[in-house]
Enzyme design. Structure first.
Site, PDB file in Angstrom:
ATOM      1  N   ASP A 237       0.848  -1.180   0.000  1.00 51.57           N
ATOM      2  CA  ASP A 237       0.000   0.000   0.000  1.00 51.57           C
ATOM      3  C   ASP A 237       0.897   1.248   0.000  1.00 51.57           C
ATOM      4  OD1 ASP A 237      -3.107   0.589   0.428  1.00 51.57           O
ATOM      5  OD2 ASP A 237      -2.012   2.061   1.587  1.00 51.57           O
ATOM      6  N   TYR A 390      -3.558  11.206   1.252  1.00 53.23           N
ATOM      7  CA  TYR A 390      -3.976  11.082  -0.154  1.00 53.23           C
ATOM      8  C   TYR A 390      -3.965  12.444  -0.833  1.00 53.23           C
ATOM      9  CZ  TYR A 390      -5.357   6.249   0.656  1.00 53.23           C
ATOM     10  OH  TYR A 390      -5.337   4.903   0.932  1.00 53.23           O
ATOM     11  N   HIS A 447      -4.572  -7.776  -0.490  1.00 55.47           N
ATOM     12  CA  HIS A 447      -3.884  -6.508  -0.301  1.00 55.47           C
ATOM     13  C   HIS A 447      -3.122  -6.428   1.025  1.00 55.47           C
ATOM     14  CE1 HIS A 447      -3.235  -2.245  -1.044  1.00 55.47           C
ATOM     15  NE2 HIS A 447      -3.677  -1.974   0.174  1.00 55.47           N
TER      16      HIS A 447
END
Length: 471
Positions: A237, A390, A447
């Site tokens: 990630d 982000y 993930h």
């Protein structure tokens, strides 16, 4: 016309024509690759510097490293219970599973466990099982685990940094830590697990602009402060991007880079060509049969890699543009926070979990483990600052960032888990990672590799490091 011309030739001539055509195509691809390679020959990115604390940067920084332990209070737990008890639920649509997000019927079960069975004080004792510390770097108190292996005669010990992502935390690594540190193998690791600033127990930046490059620099400074000049890195990630930036920033310090979330530029003639013909002539573009299965499946490339990604990245657009708006709600409601975050642990583990009323969450995780990760965000009030990461990384076009156009030249190991959000074949990965020592098709997992399949990830990391140490 092509079919008519081809059918007029005898089989030998047809084969010669196809071989010649393939040779021309391969030659063209190699030529394109050569010029792309020449154009991105930069071998490092600038380290830079920063200050993320309040006010102006002081003339000198306090470089002390001090112990840290997770703590709680009865008041904190009581406040949580009162908020949980006031939750207002919305009934789910019939037979909706997790297709619309976290199914509220199952959410009530999770919340009931949280309210009546989950023991936060017991989980804190587990969190404090490993030595934890903090140190101030660039104005931020950075939290990290530092786990040393027991001394075993003849065993080689190497420093390793593990970096998490969102919506994870250092707790993702609690299953894999004993496999890396308390091993009977000839090789073991001294592991450092930092919390990304703004996540969990690391202080949140007070100023705009803290992105993966800043995190990479802070983590290099952390390793230097701990006395390490060479070390291995592992990430998934955001941890994948941060550790990649670390390898680009100071390649002389990074002995090897191991990733379980793979990235490539996904642009240019070579990628387009491989998408168009890879399903039919995989060998021509460097695909294996497994690459074809994972990229195209039974639904085709667009459905698997474009439409599916669009369905799963609504959160990214929110957090990459206006994180504080959505963050206001989930920072105030523990149940809202749990629904928002745990839905990712469902879908990103396996897309098929969307069809299940319980999201398949307890197939790979326990509710206590999932809620411990939630509690790290809840008790630190760090969900908004984690979402801002982000925004900071997408403020400018990431395609034009220097790190995106700089190769990675340190020895690299890539573990491709089958249920990762997107599959990146080795032929695509080489565009960025120029020194791939190992590329593994993992048999299962998604993930959250360290959390889901710690043994598989530990084994792959170990075989990669052994290759690097041997060569």
């Amino acid at each position: 016309h092509w079919n008519e011309a081809l059918s007029s030739l005898d089989p030998t001539q047809q084969q010669q024509l196809l071989v010649a055509g393939s040779a021309v195509a391969v030659g063209g691809l190699l030529t394109c690759y050569y010029w792309v390679y020449q154009g991105t020959k930069t071998k490092r990115i600038p380290t830079g510097d920063g200050w993320w604390g309040a006010g102006e940067k002081p003339r000198s920084e306090d470089e002390k490293v001090f112990p840290f332990q997770v703590q709680t209070s009865d008041e904190e737990i009581q406040d949580l219970y009162e908020r949980i008890d006031r939750t207002r639920y919305t009934e789910p649509l019939e037979d909706a599973g997790f297709q619309y997000g976290f199914n509220s019927t199952y959410l009530k079960k999770v919340v009931s466990h949280w309210r009546h069975q989950f023991n936060w004080k017991k989980q804190i004792a587990i969190l404090n099982k490993y030595p934890q510390f903090k140190t101030n770097i660039e104005g931020l108190d950075v939290h990290f685990l530092h786990v040393r292996p027991p001394r075993r005669e003849g065993q080689k010990v190497l420093p390793l940094m593990l970096v998490h992502g969102w919506p994870g935390s250092v707790y993702e690594f609690y299953r894999i830590l004993p496999l890396l540190t308390d091993s009977l193998d000839s090789l073991a690791f001294e592991v450092i697990c930092p919390s990304i600033p703004g996540y969990g127990f690391s202080e949140a930046p007070r100023k705009q602009g803290f992105n993966s490059l800043a995190a990479a620099r802070v983590f290099h400074k952390l390793m230097e402060r701990l006395g390490f000049s060479e070390y291995y890195l592992q990430g998934g990630d955001w941890g994948s991007l941060i550790t990649t930036n670390m390898a680009q920033m100071k390649p002389e310090c990074v002995k090897g880079l191991h990733l379980n979330m793979l990235t490539s530029k996904m642009k240019g003639f070579g990628v387009l060509f491989s998408i168009l013909i890879g399903r039919y002539l995989p060998w021509l573009v460097g695909f294996t049969r497994e690459d074809v299965r994972r990229l195209f499946g039974s639904v085709g490339f667009m459905e698997r890699n474009v439409y599916e990604i669009l369905r799963e990245t609504g959160y990214l657009h929110i957090q990459g543009t206006k994180p504080d708006s959505a963050g206001c709600g989930v920072n105030d409601s523990p149940v809202g926070l749990a629904a928002y975050m745990l839905e990712k642990f469902s879908t990103w583990t396996d897309f098929n979990n969307r069809d299940l009323e319980d999201g398949g969450l307890e197939r790979k995780f326990t509710l206590d483990d999932l809620l411990t990760n939630i509690m790290i965000y809840w008790t630190t009030g760090s969900i908004v600052s984690s979402m801002r990461f982000y925004k900071e990384n997408f403020k400018t076009n990431i395609e034009n960032r220097l790190d995106n156009n700089t190769g990675v030249y340190v020895p690299t190991g890539l573990a491709a888990f089958p249920n990762e959000l997107m599959h990146v074949p080795q032929s695509w990965a080489r565009d960025r990672f120029r020194n791939i020592y190992s590329y593994s098709y993992m048999p299962r997992g998604g993930h959250f590799a360290a959390f889901e399949e710690p043994q598989l990830l530990a084994d792959d990391l170990l075989q990669f490091v052994k290759k690097v140490e041997k060569l």
